[in-house]
Every structure is written in C-alpha cells, then in structure tokens.
Design an enzyme around this catalytic site. Sequence first.
Site, short mmCIF file in Angstrom:
data_model
loop_
_atom_site.label_atom_id
_atom_site.label_comp_id
_atom_site.label_asym_id
_atom_site.label_seq_id
_atom_site.Cartn_x
_atom_site.Cartn_y
_atom_site.Cartn_z
N TYR A 127 31.40 106.08 -81.62
CA TYR A 127 29.98 106.20 -81.22
C TYR A 127 29.47 107.44 -80.92
O TYR A 127 28.25 107.77 -81.70
CB TYR A 127 29.74 105.17 -80.27
N LYS A 131 26.88 109.58 -83.44
CA LYS A 131 25.46 109.84 -83.28
C LYS A 131 25.21 111.46 -83.11
O LYS A 131 24.18 112.01 -83.61
CB LYS A 131 25.40 109.26 -81.81
#
Length: 426
Positions: A169, A173
């Site tokens: 994640y 990002k």
Amino acid sequence: MHGESYESFIGSKLIPVVGNIHESNLGMDIIISQQIAQEIDLIVDSAANTTFDLRYDLALDANVNGSYQLMVFAKKCKNLKLLIHYSTAYANGEREGLLYEKPFIMGESITKEKLTSHSPSAKFPSLNAANELDFVSKLKNSIKNNEFKKIMKELGAERANLYGWHDTYSFTKAMGEMVIDSMRENIPIVIIRPSTITSSYEQPFPGWIQGLRVIDPAIVFYGKGDFPGALADPNCLVDVVPVDMVVNATMAAIAKHGYLQSPELNVYHVASSYVNPLSSSQLLNYSYEFFSSFPFVNSKGDQVKVNKMKYFDNMLDYSNYISKELLKQHDEVGELSHEVENSKMQMLFKRKVEYLKNFSKVYEPYGFYKGRFHNGNMQKLMEDMSEEERKSFDIDLSKITWRDYFIGIHIPGVKEHVLKGKIASS
C-alpha cells in the site's frame, strides 16, 4: 439538519457519475466526460485501494495506473485551477526521524536515499512506476492465472521491501505521487498526506466514523478480551488524526492554492506526531481505562474483563503468549461445553490465533515505526487563516487531549456508529 429532505438536498448539490479510475477518461461515458472536462475547475482525488497487503497487480492498477489515468484526464480540463490528491503520511516508508513535507520525484526510493547517505558510490536501480507496471504485465502474460495470483500476493511486499517501504500500500501510494509529479506540467497540485484517520473530533458531531479503521480492530479485539498482547514498542508513536481535521485541512488548502493557482506541487502532512505525540502505551492505557469502566458484555450476559496490555518485540514470543492466553479462555469455555460444541470451540480458537498472528504481522512495521511527520505547511496554512476561518475549519491538532478524545469521543463513537451498540460473543 435537513432531516427527511436530506437526500433531495444532496441531490441538488451532487451528481454521481459511474466511472473506473483504471480506465481512460476514468471509465466515464464519453459525453459526460467531455462535459465534466469543460466545466470543472477542481479535482479532489480520494480513489485508492488501502489494503496494506493487497496483490501487487491490483495495488498498482488502483494506486499507480489510477494516478496516471487521472492526470491524463486532468489535462483535458481547460478550466482546472487545482488538483487535490490524497496520499498517506506512511508513503515516507522506512525513513526515520523527523520527516518533512517534500514530494517524491520519479526514480527516487528510500533504499537509494540510505545508500547515498552511507556510501555515495553505491549503485542501486532507480524506481520507475512505468517499469513496475510493465514488469507485472509481462509476468501476467507468461504465467498461469492461479500461479500469477500467488506470485502477486508475495511480490508486492518483496518489491516494497527492496525499495525501502513497509508494504504494498505505502509503496504504490508513493509511486502514485511520483506519477502525478512527473505528469503535472502547469497544473497546481496539492498532495494531502494524512496519518491514521480516526473518528471526528467535532464535525458533523464528535465520534462519527464509518467502518473499523486501522487501529480500531485492535481496540475492539482488546475490549472483547481477544487481544491480550501487542507486537509493538510501547514507546513508539501512534500518529492519529480525526477525520474532520483532514477534511478541514483539505478545504483550507483548496481555498489557499485554488486562489494562488501557482503551477507547483505542495505537500501537507495532516498528522499529529510532531505537534502532539501519542505513544502506543498511552493509546492502549486509555483503551484499558475505557473498557474497565464500560466493559463489553458477552453472549452469556457476563462483563468482559480486560487486563493491562503486554508488549512483545518478536513474533515468536508474541505468538506463544497469545496462544497460551487464548487457550485459557478456550479451556474455561470448553469445560462447560458438550463434545460437539467443544470441537467448534477448538476450531474457533485456532482460527482466532491464526488471525491475530496475521493481523499483527501486517501491522508490525507500524508498531515499531521510527518516523515523525513534520507539518510545517499545515502550521503555515493555519497562520494564513482568519480567526473566524480557524473556528469553522479547525486544523489545530496540538489542542487535542488524547485521553479525553479516546475515552470520551473515539471509542464511544466506534461502539455507537460501527458496532451499533452490539458486540459479538468472543
């Protein structure tokens, strides 16, 4: 405030449009996308997949390809004055110490930073988002589907760790930020990096939240008696920010940068660890205080007793401890159960232990996180606001008393709005 007319009021303000951030024109109907491109002057991009250990191909598609498709569409918007993109403060990866609000540039990586600072001559491959997408695409074409899914589940963590991030994640990002920066040209960009978002401090009312978020499963498990130990450093900082302060910071940033329309990229850490630090032990002590006064009640009508949290710095000791503690609970219930019910309890016990081990493994990097998020840009934003604006759009994280917030607002809010006043038997 609007009561029964709420839906019609919202309908007069908002027009929902079906789309898909993975596709060109963000998956919108061509006529609608053309109309939007002609009319809008602001884009607020909060689309992402936030699962920490998501399959690498899915995370890349949502958080990296999604950013690419967004920027392609943004360039078609002739009246665009500002684009707001939500990232995460944990996009800073394995960086340590005081972390400033600086953008990511394509080719950078945390590993490269560490190597450069320790040995300037060391060579390490540049991180390129397009190369990662291409790499996964080639794997997909050369590997059977079932095998591909398994490889993708492991590959995200491997690539993240290689380049200096904790998980898929935060890694994807950060790459999404790089894509936006590399494509922005003259579009004014604001990247909002919240830390761990929690229930509202004041607006629309204290304690409002939807869903169990990040720290909340641990708090609820603890209150149920199912989380007797934590794989974490008790002195490690837990960075939390109420959701309404994230919204207020966004609104203030829109007002400031939408007015300036300067073709630059600005980053805002909407985070508390620099101005109002909170440790793991403080958070769990407040949880202990709350559940000692307002305990959960199990299916038999008995109050669930909680003990002070124990902390562990390695998975082996942690795993042994929770197995032992949960086995005690299992045996206490098992003595009173029939044989069939007892076998169900054994299965439930094994699943519970395995779940807690996996849960703790995913969150382990954050239980020992060594970074603090500097928010000088947030402080400057607050200084630029009038006294009246500061009251309407409160972003002063330094004024929050964490004990009052968790005991009086957040945990009651989770119980009321997420658990709906009920708790399943443990």
